[in-house]
Motif scaffolding. Structure first.
Motif, PDB file in Angstrom:
ATOM      1  N   PRO A 432       0.817  -1.219   0.000  1.00  0.00           N
ATOM      2  CA  PRO A 432       0.000   0.000   0.000  1.00  0.00           C
ATOM      3  C   PRO A 432       0.849   1.266   0.000  1.00  0.00           C
ATOM      4  O   PRO A 432       2.055   1.221   0.233  1.00  0.00           O
ATOM      5  CB  PRO A 432      -0.790  -0.124   1.301  1.00  0.00           C
ATOM      6  N   ILE A 433       0.169   2.390  -0.249  1.00  0.00           N
ATOM      7  CA  ILE A 433       0.795   3.707  -0.210  1.00  0.00           C
ATOM      8  C   ILE A 433       0.462   4.360   1.132  1.00  0.00           C
ATOM      9  O   ILE A 433      -0.693   4.352   1.564  1.00  0.00           O
ATOM     10  CB  ILE A 433       0.280   4.588  -1.363  1.00  0.00           C
ATOM     11  N   SER A 434       1.471   4.921   1.790  1.00  0.00           N
ATOM     12  CA  SER A 434       1.223   5.642   3.042  1.00  0.00           C
ATOM     13  C   SER A 434       0.652   7.017   2.724  1.00  0.00           C
ATOM     14  O   SER A 434       1.218   7.764   1.916  1.00  0.00           O
ATOM     15  CB  SER A 434       2.525   5.796   3.837  1.00  0.00           C
ATOM     16  N   VAL A 435      -0.484   7.331   3.341  1.00  0.00           N
ATOM     17  CA  VAL A 435      -1.126   8.629   3.119  1.00  0.00           C
ATOM     18  C   VAL A 435      -1.470   9.236   4.473  1.00  0.00           C
ATOM     19  O   VAL A 435      -1.572   8.539   5.486  1.00  0.00           O
ATOM     20  CB  VAL A 435      -2.400   8.501   2.257  1.00  0.00           C
ATOM     21  N   THR A 436      -1.686  10.531   4.476  1.00  0.00           N
ATOM     22  CA  THR A 436      -2.082  11.197   5.717  1.00  0.00           C
ATOM     23  C   THR A 436      -2.803  12.495   5.414  1.00  0.00           C
ATOM     24  O   THR A 436      -2.613  13.098   4.352  1.00  0.00           O
ATOM     25  CB  THR A 436      -0.862  11.494   6.611  1.00  0.00           C
ATOM     26  N   ALA A 437      -3.644  12.888   6.354  1.00  0.00           N
ATOM     27  CA  ALA A 437      -4.265  14.218   6.341  1.00  0.00           C
ATOM     28  C   ALA A 437      -3.838  14.935   7.611  1.00  0.00           C
ATOM     29  O   ALA A 437      -3.533  14.305   8.632  1.00  0.00           O
ATOM     30  CB  ALA A 437      -5.781  14.105   6.275  1.00  0.00           C
ATOM     31  N   ASN A 438      -3.792  16.246   7.551  1.00  0.00           N
ATOM     32  CA  ASN A 438      -3.466  17.067   8.711  1.00  0.00           C
ATOM     33  C   ASN A 438      -4.735  17.702   9.266  1.00  0.00           C
ATOM     34  O   ASN A 438      -5.601  18.140   8.504  1.00  0.00           O
ATOM     35  CB  ASN A 438      -2.478  18.171   8.335  1.00  0.00           C
ATOM     36  N   VAL A 439      -4.834  17.781  10.600  1.00  0.00           N
ATOM     37  CA  VAL A 439      -5.973  18.407  11.260  1.00  0.00           C
ATOM     38  C   VAL A 439      -5.466  19.595  12.064  1.00  0.00           C
ATOM     39  O   VAL A 439      -4.560  19.461  12.893  1.00  0.00           O
ATOM     40  CB  VAL A 439      -6.711  17.423  12.188  1.00  0.00           C
ATOM     41  N   THR A 440      -6.043  20.766  11.787  1.00  0.00           N
ATOM     42  CA  THR A 440      -5.661  21.980  12.508  1.00  0.00           C
ATOM     43  C   THR A 440      -6.911  22.703  12.979  1.00  0.00           C
ATOM     44  O   THR A 440      -8.019  22.469  12.489  1.00  0.00           O
ATOM     45  CB  THR A 440      -4.843  22.928  11.610  1.00  0.00           C
ATOM     46  N   GLN A 441      -6.706  23.580  13.934  1.00  0.00           N
ATOM     47  CA  GLN A 441      -7.772  24.456  14.416  1.00  0.00           C
ATOM     48  C   GLN A 441      -7.151  25.816  14.669  1.00  0.00           C
ATOM     49  O   GLN A 441      -6.242  25.950  15.481  1.00  0.00           O
ATOM     50  CB  GLN A 441      -8.397  23.906  15.708  1.00  0.00           C
ATOM     51  N   ASN A 442      -7.628  26.804  13.933  1.00  0.00           N
ATOM     52  CA  ASN A 442      -7.015  28.137  13.994  1.00  0.00           C
ATOM     53  C   ASN A 442      -5.512  28.060  13.736  1.00  0.00           C
ATOM     54  O   ASN A 442      -4.700  28.682  14.426  1.00  0.00           O
ATOM     55  CB  ASN A 442      -7.288  28.793  15.347  1.00  0.00           C
ATOM     56  N   ASP A 443      -5.135  27.237  12.738  1.00  0.00           N
ATOM     57  CA  ASP A 443      -3.748  27.049  12.297  1.00  0.00           C
ATOM     58  C   ASP A 443      -2.885  26.303  13.305  1.00  0.00           C
ATOM     59  O   ASP A 443      -1.668  26.177  13.103  1.00  0.00           O
ATOM     60  CB  ASP A 443      -3.083  28.395  11.962  1.00  0.00           C
ATOM     61  N   ASP A 444      -3.463  25.793  14.395  1.00  0.00           N
ATOM     62  CA  ASP A 444      -2.710  24.992  15.358  1.00  0.00           C
ATOM     63  C   ASP A 444      -2.956  23.518  15.075  1.00  0.00           C
ATOM     64  O   ASP A 444      -4.108  23.087  14.898  1.00  0.00           O
ATOM     65  CB  ASP A 444      -3.146  25.306  16.794  1.00  0.00           C
ATOM     66  N   SER A 445      -1.870  22.716  15.043  1.00  0.00           N
ATOM     67  CA  SER A 445      -2.018  21.276  14.850  1.00  0.00           C
ATOM     68  C   SER A 445      -2.704  20.662  16.059  1.00  0.00           C
ATOM     69  O   SER A 445      -2.427  21.036  17.206  1.00  0.00           O
ATOM     70  CB  SER A 445      -0.646  20.623  14.645  1.00  0.00           C
TER      71      SER A 445
END
Length: 610
Positions: A432-445
């Motif tokens: 498989p291919i490793s994938v990811t999404a980023n989650v932020t709130q008001n530009d903070d991780s």
């Protein structure tokens, strides 16, 4: 010597006897005819007074149901006759005030018209709602007024029952289906408890609110449809014809009522499906052995919770009111302050403070698996404040696929920003291919947030393992994406409050080319002149350089102050130099971006002061 006879006294004696006889006849006649008529009039007057007392009781019960402000009211059960020196009265007339079991009120075909998911679950689970109730009945035991009616109070209507002769509505009108301030309204008030008093004197009725009051934020909207309109069916001593013709349920004069008829020995009111109806209901107790209704479902206004936040849950009964019983509520998982099982107070509410994140946390009425008796929600991490504290920021999450990370951590992958597409080379890409999404709130991780991954088909993308993951301290939630080579494209989704999508497709083997690179960068400023010189050496392994751009941003203001394109770069290796004049005595961020013919790009930045 013989005395002469004297008969003068005989006449007096006979007259006295006759007068006495006349008096006896008069007294007997008065006793036989006048006294009963006078006593019957007294009983009739008492019957009228009792009806007035019962109207007051009815109003007190409705006041308790609507606002909780019911108060004790008295009813004079019987009456005494005036003392008569020479005549005989019957014993004092008595009366009985008692509760009779009426049966069950049924509301059918009612669909919840609001948005609360738990209330919706309740009505989907119980499309037919049943409410047990009683009537309050006054029965006189008069000595002479033998045709006196019993008075019956049920569903907010007080009427007189003359037995087999007829039933006649009294002073009050019905409350079942009315128009309240322009809103079609169903108002159901049921009675509960055991009450029995018999005698001559006055007795008190003290209404107790067991569920309600209904004039609160718990009222809801119900609707039906033409094929299955809302029906209200209930038992009553009064005929359906009387309900229809002698109350405001009369269809010609009440646009909300379609029909009133007898159905299986009960009165059935069919409502007009054109309207939505405000539903108000309450249970009022009278006498002893009263009982509040059981809990029906649990709900909350919070769709999500935050670590450190206290969330309040409400337990409601089928009258849509907060329960007055103590109800046990269990929280799972128990990432909370204190015990995971708590009890509601008299206001039907219970609160939990969360200490850890959770997905699909469940607040449940203890030991009851019915869908309406639990509520699911997510517990999100608290946002870290600049001073190291914790905040409960409720602004939306931002979710974005991290395409740079995906390209840099997998061979044979290329991202095209022009059409937001991830391109896979079947020859060189891993499976498989490793994938990811980023989650932020008001530009903070954000760490500890659950991210769901999915695709709109299983053609190219076969699935994600796992299908959900929790973000780490960098805000990433890394999973493996399985894929198959083939034609066409698949859209993949990352969701965590917010969401983002990305197109995935495969190309012919060898079609993916390497991205360009920036081999050297020089950004210099001529002191005090406002002139910046930008130079860069560029290359592309595939020999298809296309163009480059220069962007200058003022560090202090964040404003872009200059941008230009460099269309002259091409081939496998090239370079350029540009002089830029901007404001003096400022600090700038200079970014160079180079593109190849396939749309791949790379950027580098430098900071310079003029």
């Amino acid at each position: 010597m013989r005395l002469p006879e004297d008969e003068r006294g005989v006449t007096v004696q006979i007259g006295a006897i006759l007068l006495f006889a006349i008096l006896v006849i008069f007294l007997s006649t008065y006793q036989a005819y006048v006294v009963p008529q006078e006593n019957k009039a007294i009983e009739f007057q008492h019957s009228q007074a009792v009806q007035s007392d019962l109207v007051t009781v009815r109003n007190s019960i409705l006041s308790a149901a609507g606002s909780g402000a019911g108060r004790p009211e008295s009813v004079k059960l019987g009456t005494r006759y005036p003392v008569r020196a020479f005549f005989v009265n019957p014993p004092p007339a008595t009366g009985t005030l008692k509760t009779n079991k009426s049966g069950t009120v049924t509301i059918a075909n009612a669909t919840y018209a609001g948005s609360n998911p738990e209330t919706k679950d309740f009505f989907e689970e119980d499309n037919v709602l049943n409410y047990t109730t009683k009537s309050l009945v006054y029965e006189p035991q008069y000595n002479l007024y033998n045709t006196a009616p019993s008075s019956v109070l049920e569903y907010g209507l007080l009427y007189n029952d003359f037995g087999s002769v007829e039933t006649v509505p009294a002073i009050t009108d019905q409350k079942l289906v009315t128009n309240q301030s322009g809103n079609p309204t169903i108002t159901l008030v049921t009675l509960n408890g055991t009450y029995f008093q018999n005698g001559v004197g006055a007795t008190a009725i003290d209404p107790e609110v067991l569920s309600g009051p209904y004039d609160s934020e718990q009222t809801i909207e119900l609707t039906g449809n033409d094929r299955a309109p809302i029906t209200i069916t209930f038992p009553s001593r009064m005929s359906a014809g009387r309900w229809e013709n002698s109350t405001s349920l009369d269809p010609p004069n009440n646009p909300h009522v379609k029909d009133v008829e007898r159905a299986n020995g009960r009165v059935q009111v069919t409502l007009n499906a054109t309207y939505n109806y405000t539903f108000r209901a309450a249970r009022v107790g009278v006498g002893s052995k009263t009982e509040s209704p059981d809990p029906a479902y649990i709900t909350t206004d919070a769709e999500t919770a935050t670590v450190g936040e206290t969330v309040t849950f409400e337990v409601r009964d089928k009258y849509q009111n907060l329960v007055k019983k103590n109800v046990s509520v269990t929280m799972d998982p128990p990432s909370i302050v204190g015990e995971d099982v708590k009890w509601t107070g008299g206001d039907g509410r219970v609160s939990f403070e969360f200490t850890g994140t959770a997905q699909n946390a469940t607040a449940r009425i203890t030991n009851n698996p019915a869908p309406a008796e639990y509520v699911d929600f997510d517990v999100k991490p608290a946002r870290e404040e600049p001073n190291g504290g914790v905040g409960n920021d409720t602004s939306p999450y931002t979710v974005a696929w991290n395409t740079s990370w995906i390209v840099n951590n997998n061979n044979g992958i290329q991202y095209s920003s022009s059409n937001n597409t991830l391109v896979i080379d079947p020859d060189t890409a891993p499976d498989p291919i490793s994938v990811t999404a980023n989650v932020t709130q008001n530009d903070d991780s954000l760490a500890g947030v659950f991210v769901d991954y999915a695709s709109n088909s299983t053609g190219i993308v076969t699935g994600f393992s796992p299908s959900e993951a929790t973000t780490d301290e960098t805000g990433q939630a890394i999973v493996d994406m399985g894929w198959n080579s083939g034609s066409g494209a698949t859209t993949i989704y990352a969701t965590a409050g917010g969401s983002d999508n990305l197109t995935v497709k495969t190309v012919s083997p060898g079609a993916i080319k390497s991205p360009p690179s920036i081999d050297s960068v020089s950004v210099t400023a001529t002191g005090g002149s406002g002139k910046i010189t930008v130079s860069a050496g560029l290359s592309d392994p595939d020999g298809d350089l296309k163009n480059a751009t220069i962007t200058v941003v003022n560090v202090n203001t964040g404003n872009e102050v200059y941008t230009t394109g460099i269309p002259s770069v091409s081939g496998g290796s090239d370079s350029f130099t540009r002089e830029i004049r901007i404001d003096k005595k400022q600090e700038y961020n200079v970014t160079i971006t180079v593109y190849d013919q396939a749309g791949a790009s790379v950027s580098e930045s430098r900071t310079v002061s003029t």
